[in-house]
Design an enzyme around this catalytic site. Structure first.
Site, PDB file in Angstrom:
ATOM      1  CD  GLU A   1      -4.583   4.171  -1.585  1.00  0.00           C
ATOM      2  OE1 GLU A   1      -4.778   4.614  -0.444  1.00  0.00           O
ATOM      3  OE2 GLU A   1      -5.433   4.223  -2.495  1.00  0.00           O
TER       4      GLU A   1
ATOM      5  CG  ASP B   1      -4.224   8.633 -12.653  1.00  0.00           C
ATOM      6  OD1 ASP B   1      -4.633   8.049 -11.626  1.00  0.00           O
ATOM      7  OD2 ASP B   1      -4.978   9.122 -13.516  1.00  0.00           O
TER       8      ASP B   1
ATOM      9  CG  HIS C   1      -7.650  12.973  -8.603  1.00  0.00           C
ATOM     10  ND1 HIS C   1      -7.739  11.956  -7.675  1.00  0.00           N
ATOM     11  CD2 HIS C   1      -8.454  13.957  -8.148  1.00  0.00           C
ATOM     12  CE1 HIS C   1      -8.562  12.308  -6.700  1.00  0.00           C
ATOM     13  NE2 HIS C   1      -9.012  13.531  -6.964  1.00  0.00           N
TER      14      HIS C   1
ATOM     15  CG  ASP D   1      -1.873   1.169   1.239  1.00  0.00           C
ATOM     16  OD1 ASP D   1      -2.978   1.017   0.690  1.00  0.00           O
ATOM     17  OD2 ASP D   1      -1.531   2.223   1.799  1.00  0.00           O
TER      18      ASP D   1
ATOM     19  CG  ASN E   1      -4.767  11.492  -5.553  1.00  0.00           C
ATOM     20  OD1 ASN E   1      -4.142  11.516  -6.614  1.00  0.00           O
ATOM     21  ND2 ASN E   1      -5.319  10.392  -5.082  1.00  0.00           N
TER      22      ASN E   1
END
Length: 310
Positions: free
Chosen positions: A218, A192, A188, A175, A183
C-alpha cells in the site's frame, strides 16, 4: 429391396478474404534506452518539434545531460531533419557529435547520458503495440503507475543529475493508513479497488514532470525534481488533503469508504559524491524514517526528515 440412396457428399464453400489496404504510415520516435525506455512519441509531419528537459519541450526527456532545449526534429515525407540547438552535451549519431543530420526510417541518435531514440515510419497499430510493450515493462498492472523497478532506475538517474547540477531532489513516501482493516472488513478485491482509487487521486495531485510509482503493497513514491524542502512539504500536504477529501465507493457497498494517508518527505541536496546504489539507499532510508514518525504521530499527517547531505 429398398432403393439405395446416393451417398451424401459434404461440400465446404469458402469466401475469399480480401486483404486490407495497407495502413497509412506516420512518423514516430521510439525511446530505445534511458529512463523513458519504450515510450512512443507521435511526430506531426512538417512541424518542428523541440526535444529537451524543459516542461515546455514538445518531447520532454528526463535524462541527466539533456539540455532544456536540446535538439529539434522536423519530419517531412519519409525522412526527418535533426538539428542540435546548442546543447551542452551534444547530439550524437554513431558515436559522432552532429549539428544537423537527416534521419531515414530506422535512424537512431543519442542525447543526454542514457537516452537513445529511433525515428520510424509506422502505422498506428504497430505504434500502439510498441506502447503496450512499454506499459508492460514500465508499469505495474493493478494501478497503471510506474513499477518499483523503473522507479529505482529513475531514482539513480535523477540523483546523479541533482548532484551534477547542484539541484534539490525531493522524495515522498505515501502509505495508506490502516489498509489491513480494509482488506479484513471488505476483502482483498475491495483492497485492490482502494489501491486503484488512491493511485488515481495521486495522479491528479502531482505535477506532470513528477515520477509517481507504486513502491509495493500500500506504499507509493513520488520523485520531484528541483524541489526544495518547503515545496516538497507543500506537495505532500496537497496529496494528503486530496486523499482525505476523496470518498471511495466500493462495488456492492452502500456507504463510501474514508481513506487517509501518511506521508514521509526528504530532500537530497548538496551531495559531494554520488555513489550508485548506496546513495539511493541513503535517501530511501531517510524517507522511511520520516514515514515511520508520521505513523507514530497518529497517521494522516506529513513528516519531513532532515535533508540528506554529504
Amino acid at each position: 429391396m429398398p432403393e439405395k440412396r446416393p451417398a451424401l457428399v459434404e461440400q465446404t464453400f469458402t469466401t475469399p478474404v480480401r486483404p486490407e489496404a495497407p495502413a497509412e504510415q506516420r512518423p514516430y520516435l521510439l525511446v530505445l534506452s534511458g529512463p523513458q525506455f519504450g515510450e512512443v512519441f507521435a511526430i506531426p509531419a512538417g512541424r518542428e518539434l523541440v526535444l529537451g528537459r524543459s516542461a515546455d519541450a514538445d518531447v520532454q526527456l528526463f535524462d541527466d545531460g539533456v539540455s532544456r532545449r536540446h535538439a529539434s526534429l522536423t519530419a517531412r515525407e519519409r525522412e526527418a531533419r535533426l538539428a542540435d540547438l546548442g546543447s551542452a552535451n551534444g547530439t550524437w549519431i554513431g558515436g559522432e557529435r552532429v549539428k544537423e543530420a537527416v534521419l531515414q526510417d530506422g535512424g537512431r541518435f543519442q542525447v543526454g547520458a542514457h537516452t537513445t531514440l529511433k525515428f520510424v515510419l509506422s502505422d498506428h497499430v504497430e505504434a500502439e503495440y510498441q506502447h503496450k510493450l512499454a506499459q508492460g515493462a514500465l508499469h505495474e498492472p493493478l494501478t497503471g503507475l510506474y513499477n518499483r523497478r523503473h522507479f529505482m532506475e529513475r531514482l539513480s538517474a535523477e540523483l546523479s543529475s541533482a548532484q551534477r547540477h547542484a539541484r534539490p531532489l525531493a522524495l515522498l513516501l505515501v502509505d495508506i493508513d490502516h489498509f489491513k482493516r480494509v482488506n479484513d472488513a471488505h476483502g482483498h478485491a475491495a483492497g485492490d479497488e482502494v489501491l486503484k482509487a488512491v493511485a488515481n487521486v495521486l495522479q491528479g495531485a502531482v505535477r506532470k514532470e513528477d515520477v509517481l510509482a507504486r513502491f509495493g503493497g500500500e506504499e507509493f513514491v513520488v520523485l520531484s525534481r528541483e524541489t526544495p524542502l518547503s515545496g516538497a512539504k507543500t506537495l505532500a500536504e496537497r496529496i494528503r488533503r486530496a486523499v482525505e477529501r476523496a470518498r471511495l465507493r466500493l462495488e456492492g457497498k452502500e456507504k463510501d469508504v474514508a481513506v487517509t494517508v501518511s506521508v514521509g518527505v526528504t530532500v537530497s541536496f548538496g551531495l559531494t559524491k554520488f555513489e550508485p546504489g548506496r546513495t539511493e539507499q541513503q535517501l530511501l532510508a531517510a524517507v522511511e524514517r520520516a514515514l515511520h514518525r508520521a505513523k507514530q504521530n497518529g497517521r494522516n499527517t506529513v513528516v519531513a526528515a532532515p535533508a540528506v547531505g554529504p
